[in-house]
Design an enzyme around this catalytic site. Sequence first.
Site, short mmCIF file in Angstrom:
data_model
loop_
_atom_site.label_atom_id
_atom_site.label_comp_id
_atom_site.label_asym_id
_atom_site.label_seq_id
_atom_site.Cartn_x
_atom_site.Cartn_y
_atom_site.Cartn_z
N SER A 68 0.80 -1.24 0.00
CA SER A 68 0.00 0.00 0.00
C SER A 68 0.83 1.29 0.00
CB SER A 68 -0.93 0.03 1.22
OG SER A 68 -1.97 -0.87 1.01
N TYR A 193 -2.78 -2.86 -10.49
CA TYR A 193 -2.69 -2.51 -9.06
C TYR A 193 -1.90 -3.57 -8.29
CZ TYR A 193 -4.25 -2.29 -4.19
OH TYR A 193 -4.28 -2.28 -2.82
N TYR A 245 -4.98 4.30 7.57
CA TYR A 245 -6.32 3.70 7.61
C TYR A 245 -7.10 4.13 8.85
CZ TYR A 245 -3.89 1.14 4.11
OH TYR A 245 -3.14 0.84 3.03
N VAL A 263 1.11 -3.68 3.92
CA VAL A 263 0.77 -4.89 4.66
C VAL A 263 1.98 -5.84 4.78
CG1 VAL A 263 -0.06 -6.29 2.72
CG2 VAL A 263 -1.23 -6.43 4.93
O1 DON Z 1 -4.55 -4.69 -1.85
C1 DON Z 1 -4.01 -5.28 -0.94
O2 DON Z 1 -4.65 -5.88 -0.11
C2 DON Z 1 -2.49 -5.25 -0.84
N1 DON Z 1 -1.88 -5.36 -2.13
C3 DON Z 1 -2.04 -3.98 -0.19
C4 DON Z 1 -2.71 -3.73 1.12
C5 DON Z 1 -1.87 -3.02 2.09
O3 DON Z 1 -0.68 -2.91 1.97
C6 DON Z 1 -2.56 -2.51 3.27
N2 DON Z 1 -1.66 -1.84 4.15
N3 DON Z 1 -1.41 -1.96 5.25
#
Ligand code: DON
Length: 616
Positions: A68, A193, A245, A263
């Site tokens: 993210s 994405y 978030y 994440v």
């Molecule tokens: O879309 C997703 O779920 C992951 N590619 C990225 C999510 C993420 O990094 C959330 N952050 N903490």
Amino acid sequence: MTASHPSPIQSFLDALHARFAGVRDGQVATYIPELAKTDPDLFGICLATADGFLYEVGDSRHEFTVQSISKPFVYGLALDDHGVEHMLTKTGVEPSGDAFNAISLHTATGRPFNPMINAGAIATTGQVKADSPQHRVSRILAMFGCYTGHPMRIDSAVFDSESRTGHRNRAIGHLLRNFEILDDDPTATVDSYFQQCSIAVHCADLALMGATLANQGVNPVTGARAIEEAHVENVLSVMASCGMYDFSGGWIYNVGMPAKSGVSGGVLAVLPGQFGIGIFSPRIDEQGNSVRALKVCQEVSRAWELHQFNPPYCPRSSRRLSYSCAERNSSRIRHPRELACVRDNGSRVRVFEIQGNLAFATTESIIRDVISGSGEQRSVILDFHHVTAVNGAAARLLADLATAMVQRGTATFFTHTQGLPSLRQQVAAHWTDAVAVDRLFRFSTTDLALEWCEDDLLRTTAIPVPSRVDDLRAFEIAAGLNEQELELLDVLLTRQRYSLGDFIIRRDAEATNLFLIMSGVVGVWLGEPGTGSRAASFSVGTMVGELAFLDGARRSAHVVAESDVECSLFDVADFLRLQESHPRTHATILRNLAVSLATKLRKANNDVSILSAQRS
Ligand code: DON
């Protein structure tokens, strides 16, 4: 550039790393199966200053996927492609208070709340201009390469893993297509994405990406622009309000810096204008934020007092020095009568030496200083020699100040602005009158501007400044000589004319004469005339060249005619002969030369004391 010796900054980061390495709270993310394989104990920190210096500790070069943390950067790319207004039709900028993967779209418009949650990020990826999905990803990789300074790659194992399992994001993509937030195939956009999330980075990359944002969008190591300057604040704003978030409120409350988490365990925080910090520790909390990274950022912010809403007050330091022309005049050597007039009226000319980084607050304090007492001032010089940067707002305020001063009849000059080309550009963009801009920036140095201000003072006073002097009695060297002695001296002198730019004295030449200036102005140059440093200049009625004339040393500087000049030359051999033939005359002239030197030395001492004493 990396630190070769431990500094207090490095030691502090080392200590934080050691202190939090034992924290085992949180879990490695498993919903992307490949991420579950990450060693949970990995821990790296890198801080990159806005001028590109890196402090690193632990696993700061261990690669992980950006996840993210890609979102604000791709948002920046889409802003560069389309501008703010268009992007606001695709995603809002309101914190949703939801989890990162929430399917939270505005009920009426279908617009995601912000570009940091997955919905807004997928909508944003869809806006990156491209001919094909491959082109889109290659543009995203190139953009990241600008921030990090090296080519970027995608971790295909993590990408495949998320591709196989990312059904929720696909559902979000279809919803966005349904509301016409995405215009084309949502599968391809969601795929792009996933690829952007799988770009491999390490802490040093993150830190430099942050430092680039801190440096108004220019990578401080490579000098490459990664994002338009105007969009940096948009990116940092969404990081500040939505980057963490449903912990974004708590984060900004405690840490006070824009930040973004991923994440896989990365966190990037930015101290605008100062640094970026990248931290990697894979155990994340329920909100998806790295547990150790959070602690590191909290401690860094607390220890170094970095909360953005409580910055240190600094305008005090922007005025380095202020003096009037009565306290310190230019290096122009003037006839004592003229000099006395400059001293008597010099309080009407004031110089402000400014220093540091000029933004709103530092400029406001300067404006206040300049304005107070400006009623009596005939001219004001703002010296920018020690200014390191001027932002647009400061330049416009200074231009407005100059306008107000000139309208009230105060001649105003900005000097030593050569290192600040943007200052002149910004003033020129703010003012339509090109002649006025030229006038404001007319003098490269404060000394030249002071000289002009002094001449201007002299023009307005009752004492007329002669343009030529033929009577020897006007010269200091003749003080105390009787009529016969004056006649004797007159016979010894020879007249010489020079045209503008002629050398009167060349450096290293033998000293054969003393020069009495009958008309015109001469300049003394320590380097080559025009490019070197102009150490002094001399007016009508003064003499030049007495140093080497007295001690027989070779000439220490060039002396050049700055207009058409006429001098009377006094040959050193004639002067020495006077010792035998007319000892009284010789002694009087010698005394007069000593007085002239004493005056110059006194001025030099005064300059030193003015220029050093007031410095804050
Ligand atoms: O879309 C997703 O779920 C992951 N590619 C990225 C999510 C993420 O990094 C959330 N952050 N903490």
